[in-house]
Write a protein that holds these residues in place. Structure first.
Motif, PDB file in Angstrom:
ATOM      1  N   CYS A   1      -6.450  -0.409   7.094  1.00  0.00           N
ATOM      2  CA  CYS A   1      -6.612   1.014   6.790  1.00  0.00           C
ATOM      3  C   CYS A   1      -6.664   1.842   8.068  1.00  0.00           C
ATOM      4  O   CYS A   1      -6.952   1.331   9.151  1.00  0.00           O
TER       5      CYS A   1
ATOM      6  N   PRO B   1     -13.072  -5.063   1.344  1.00  0.00           N
ATOM      7  CA  PRO B   1     -12.535  -4.606   0.055  1.00  0.00           C
ATOM      8  C   PRO B   1     -11.384  -3.612   0.188  1.00  0.00           C
ATOM      9  O   PRO B   1     -10.451  -3.631  -0.628  1.00  0.00           O
ATOM     10  N   ILE B   2     -11.409  -2.747   1.201  1.00  0.00           N
ATOM     11  CA  ILE B   2     -10.318  -1.791   1.393  1.00  0.00           C
ATOM     12  C   ILE B   2      -9.158  -2.428   2.148  1.00  0.00           C
ATOM     13  O   ILE B   2      -8.005  -2.037   1.992  1.00  0.00           O
ATOM     14  N   GLY B   3      -9.442  -3.431   2.969  1.00  0.00           N
ATOM     15  CA  GLY B   3      -8.414  -4.059   3.803  1.00  0.00           C
ATOM     16  C   GLY B   3      -8.487  -3.536   5.223  1.00  0.00           C
ATOM     17  O   GLY B   3      -8.619  -2.330   5.461  1.00  0.00           O
TER      18      GLY B   3
ATOM     19  N   LYS C   1      -6.709   0.961  -1.376  1.00  0.00           N
ATOM     20  CA  LYS C   1      -6.620  -0.418  -0.915  1.00  0.00           C
ATOM     21  C   LYS C   1      -5.422  -0.534   0.008  1.00  0.00           C
ATOM     22  O   LYS C   1      -4.360   0.023  -0.267  1.00  0.00           O
ATOM     23  N   ARG C   2      -5.591  -1.256   1.097  1.00  0.00           N
ATOM     24  CA  ARG C   2      -4.503  -1.418   2.052  1.00  0.00           C
ATOM     25  C   ARG C   2      -4.157  -2.913   2.194  1.00  0.00           C
ATOM     26  O   ARG C   2      -3.780  -3.536   1.220  1.00  0.00           O
TER      27      ARG C   2
ATOM     28  N   TYR D   1     -13.993   5.280   3.313  1.00  0.00           N
ATOM     29  CA  TYR D   1     -14.472   4.106   2.575  1.00  0.00           C
ATOM     30  C   TYR D   1     -15.947   3.851   2.865  1.00  0.00           C
ATOM     31  O   TYR D   1     -16.717   3.496   1.954  1.00  0.00           O
TER      32      TYR D   1
ATOM     33  N   LEU E   1     -11.535  -9.337  -5.648  1.00  0.00           N
ATOM     34  CA  LEU E   1     -11.074  -8.044  -5.129  1.00  0.00           C
ATOM     35  C   LEU E   1     -10.004  -7.422  -5.999  1.00  0.00           C
ATOM     36  O   LEU E   1      -9.850  -6.196  -6.031  1.00  0.00           O
TER      37      LEU E   1
ATOM     38  N   PHE F   1      -7.268  -8.267   3.442  1.00  0.00           N
ATOM     39  CA  PHE F   1      -8.567  -8.253   2.767  1.00  0.00           C
ATOM     40  C   PHE F   1      -9.448  -9.406   3.243  1.00  0.00           C
ATOM     41  O   PHE F   1     -10.670  -9.315   3.188  1.00  0.00           O
TER      42      PHE F   1
END
Length: 228
Positions: free
Chosen positions: A116, A111-113, A95-96, A124, A87, A99
Motif C-alpha cells: 500500500c 491485512p491491507i498488504g 486491499k493491496r 488503514y 484474510l 499480505f
C-alpha cells in the motif's frame, strides 16, 4: 516506514561517543537499511534485525536463526494457508498486495498488504484502531495455533509479527553480556502489552523508556547521557 532524519543520525553518532549504541528492530536488514541507510551494521557496535535473529557486532555476523528450521515446513504451510483464507473474508476499505511476508525469523502479516501507499497506510492505521482488525486476527490465530507456542506482536501501522515464543526483541539480549555493561537502556514506542517493544521494555535485564517520537528520544537521551 519513515527514513531517519539527518538530525537524528547525527545525534545517534554523537551519543555513540558517550555510550555504546545498538539498534534492534523487527524488520529484516534491507528494511533497516531503508530506514537508517546503507551499511547500518557498521554504524554502531551492535545491530539486530528481526529482533536479533540476524545479529551483528562491530560489523561482523554473530548468528542467523530461521523460523523454517524451527517450525518445520508442514507447520509453515499450515499457517500460510490459514492466514490467506482468513484474510479473504476480512472486509476493509482497501486491499493491496503482499499480505504475508515470510522473513527468516517470523511471519509479518498485513491485512491491507505491505504494497500500500503511504496515504493508504495512514488511513488503514486509523481504520484498524477503530475496528481492531489486527487484534481480532491475532486472537483467532492464538486459538487456531495454540499447539505451536507462538507469540503475536502488533507493531507499526499496518501489520503484526508472528514468531516462536522467546523470539521477541529480548532475543537480542543474549548477545549483550552482563559482564560488559552495568546497564542496558531500551527506548521504544510500542511498549504497551501486545506491542512489539513490550517484552524487552519490561525485561529484568533492561531499563525501559517509552518514547513518542524521534525528538522525544533525543530529549530523553540527552538528559540521561549527554549531560554527564
Amino acid at each position: 516506514r519513515g527514513e531517519i532524519t539527518e538530525e537524528m543520525m547525527d545525534f545517534l553518532k554523537a551519543l555513540g561517543k558517550k555510550i555504546t549504541v545498538g539498534i534492534v528492530g523487527g524488520s529484516d536488514l534491507p528494511k533497516q537499511e531503508e530506514q537508517l541507510g546503507a551499511g547500518v551494521v557498521d554504524m554502531f557496535p551492535y545491530n539486530f534485525s528481526q529482533n536479533g535473529l540476524v545479529a551483528y557486532k562491530n560489523g561482523k555476523i554473530l548468528e542467523v536463526q530461521t523460523i523454517a528450521k524451527f517450525l518445520g515446513e508442514d507447520n509453515i504451510k499450515r499457517i500460510v494457508n490459514w492466514v490467506l483464507k482468513y484474510l479473504a473474508d476480512v472486509d476493509i476499505p482497501v486491499k493491496r498486495g503482499t499480505f504475508i511476508e515470510f522473513r527468516s525469523g517470523m511471519f509479518n502479516i498485513s491485512p491491507i498488504g505491505r504494497n500500500c501507499s503511504r496515504e493508504e497506510r495512514n488511513d488503514y492505521e486509523k481504520f484498524d484502531l477503530e475496528h481492531n482488525i489486527r487484534q481480532n486476527m491475532v486472537q483467532a490465530m492464538k486459538e487456531e495455533f495454540v499447539d505451536l507456542n507462538l507469540t503475536y506482536s502488533i507493531g507499526g501501522q499496518i501489520s503484526f509479527d508472528v514468531f516462536p515464543s522467546g523470539w521477541d526483541k529480548t532475543y537480542c539480549l543474549r548477545f549483550i553480556s552482563p559482564d560488559d555493561f552495568d546497564e542496558v537502556h531500551f527506548f521504544g514506542d510500542k511498549t504497551f502489552v501486545g506491542g512489539n517493544d513490550y517484552e524487552i521494555f519490561s525485561s529484568e535485564r533492561t531499563i525501559g523508556h517509552t518514547v513518542t517520537s524521534p525528538e522525544d528520544t533525543m530529549e530523553q537521551c540527552t538528559k540521561l547521557f549527554m549531560n554527564k
